[in-house]
Design a protein around this motif. Structure first.
Motif, PDB file in Angstrom:
ATOM      1  N   ARG A 331       0.829  -1.208   0.000  1.00  0.00           N
ATOM      2  CA  ARG A 331       0.000   0.000   0.000  1.00  0.00           C
ATOM      3  C   ARG A 331       0.869   1.266   0.000  1.00  0.00           C
ATOM      4  N   GLU A 392      -4.766   1.822  -0.395  1.00  0.00           N
ATOM      5  CA  GLU A 392      -4.438   1.170  -1.672  1.00  0.00           C
ATOM      6  C   GLU A 392      -3.885   2.158  -2.692  1.00  0.00           C
ATOM      7  N   THR A 393      -4.389   3.383  -2.657  1.00  0.00           N
ATOM      8  CA  THR A 393      -3.950   4.364  -3.657  1.00  0.00           C
ATOM      9  C   THR A 393      -3.452   5.625  -2.964  1.00  0.00           C
TER      10      THR A 393
END
Ligand code: AMP
Ligand code: GLY
Length: 428
Positions: A331, A392-393
């Motif tokens: 991540r 995640e982003t």
């Protein structure tokens, strides 16, 4: 084992947080620490430059490992002190010898090291007061902007970048005339490198190494990188443009020759190497070495390390890092730094901090904080506290980190609202 961590910033809180998670750590001491590290272990009032006092503490408290956060004790030779004292020589020290710490302690030494080992870096020459004229002639051969660097440690202020030739020549004379004291008795003049900066971190036992996650930090106080330089206003890890191909170049052209160079020159090095890089059109060049982790890069790099750091540190100290591999959280981590109003110039301390509620996947690391007489949390430095979020982003990580930052308040708080925005633009 009992472990002593030296330092007091956000970097040390992040290292302490990670050490405290290890089942191999019985008792963690932090000297001097801050209000955040007090929750991870026991703060002790030791001066990190008083090696005899540190050694005494280690013996009295059966400390088996000393982890050195900042560069100053390393440049002053704390690892050599431990190696030379018969009663301390078996204590594991994570941090290089004085000779290794010269990579950060002297820019001229670092440049010469890179040249000896064919490591890509900007073309340079070094001058002293006796060769001021030659220095000014060398400036004539370069194109603007001109980069002047005090050779020694100058608290992050020793680099001047100037567009005008005459002003650059005047700066050179001022630096060699003592502008940064002894630190600028020698000045490195080098070619300007144009590109995007990033930081790469290496853990080495002097023979083997592990490449830690990359990070980018935000150095200026103002949004869109304007205003004065600071210790760092935020960090992102990993760096999206540091893809596999780029990192392979970094490893082959920079990391391997650096570790090999240390080994071949018989420089005792058990610790971190922080390589400050410029990505010039896909080609990596070294801007500088530091011999410690970065701050606030540690606050986004360490939360992504899944391996047991105490195990990594033991193998670093013992020269068996080849037995270890690194597990990394895929991540993205985004760290936003909150600072005292006025920083990096004059600012006030002692403001009461309201810390807000904990949030999922967000870690708050303390930098300049302390507890007041009634246990209240007070500001105690320029960089006060930061929030690192994992997601995640990158956009999600930034959103979570800023959401947490909004809940932390004190009189005069400031933070940049644009951390990571340059990277988001690159991703589009
Ligand atoms: P340093 O203290 O060596 O990290 O330098 C401070 C900052 O100056 C770096 O983080 C870069 O942003 C910039 N800098 C240093 N050397 C160069 C160079 N040769 N070309 C362009 N920018 C540089
Ligand atoms: N963030 C840059 C440094 O630690 O030197």
């Amino acid at each position: 084992m009992n472990i002593l961590l030296l330092g007091s910033g956000g970097r040390e809180h992040a290292i302490a947080w990670k050490i405290a998670q290890s089942t191999r750590c019985t008792h963690l001491y932090i000297a001097p620490g801050n209000a955040g590290t007090a929750a991870e272990g026991e703060n002790v009032a030791l001066k990190t430059d008083d090696f005899a006092a540190v050694g005494q503490f280690v013996l009295e408290h059966h400390v088996e490992m000393v982890v050195v956060g900042p560069e100053a004790p390393l440049v002053a030779g704390i690892a050599d002190y431990f190696a030379q004292e018969p009663s301390l020589k078996n204590v594991m020290v994570v941090g290089p010898s004085r000779a290794g710490a010269m990579l950060e302690g002297s820019k001229d030494y670092a440049k010469a090291f890179m040249q000896r080992h064919n490591i890509p870096t900007a073309r340079y020459q070094t001058f002293t007061a006796a060769t001021l004229k030659e220095g000014q002639v060398f400036l004539d051969t370069l194109q603007a902007p001109y980069v002047l660097k005090a050779d020694g440690l100058a608290a992050g202020k020793g680099v001047l970048i100037e567009n005008d030739l005459a002003t650059a020549k005047a700066h050179l004379a001022e630096m060699l005339g003592g502008k940064f004291g002894d630190a600028s008795a020698s000045v490195v003049i080098e070619e300007y490198l144009s590109g995007i900066e990033l930081s790469v971190f290496v853990l080495t036992d002097g023979q083997h190494y592990l490449l830690l996650p990359s990070a980018k930090d935000y150095k200026r106080i103002g949004e869109e990188d304007t205003g004065l330089n600071t210790g760092g206003m935020g960090s992102i890890s990993p760096v999206p443009f540091a893809d596999k191909e780029f990192m392979k170049k970094v490893e082959e052209r920079i990391v391997k020759p650096t570790v090999r160079g240390l080994r071949d020159e018989k420089i005792d090095y058990h610790g971190f190497i922080f390589v400050g890089l410029m990505n010039c059109g896909g080609e990596p060049y070294v801007i500088e070495y530091n011999v410690r982790m970065g701050d606030p890069e540690t606050e986004s790099v360490f939360p992504r390390i899944k391996s047991d750091v105490v195990e990594l540190f033991e193998n670093t100290a013992r020269g068996t890092l080849d037995r270890c591999s690194l597990k990394v959280d895929p991540r993205t981590a985004a760290c936003v730094m909150m600072v005292a109003g006025g920083y990096p110039e004059a600012y006030e301390k002692g403001k009461v901090i309201s810390i807000g509620e904990e949030q999922e996947d967000v870690i708050v690391f303390h930098c300049g904080t302390k507890h007041g007489a009634d246990g209240e949390l007070l500001t105690n430095g320029g960089r006060v506290i930061c929030a690192t979020a994992l997601a995640e982003t990158l956009p999600e990580a930034l959103m979570k980190s800023y959401n947490r930052v909004h809940t932390i308040t004190w009189d005069g708080k400031y933070y940049r609202r644009d951390i990571g925005q340059d990277l988001l633009k690159l991703l589009i």
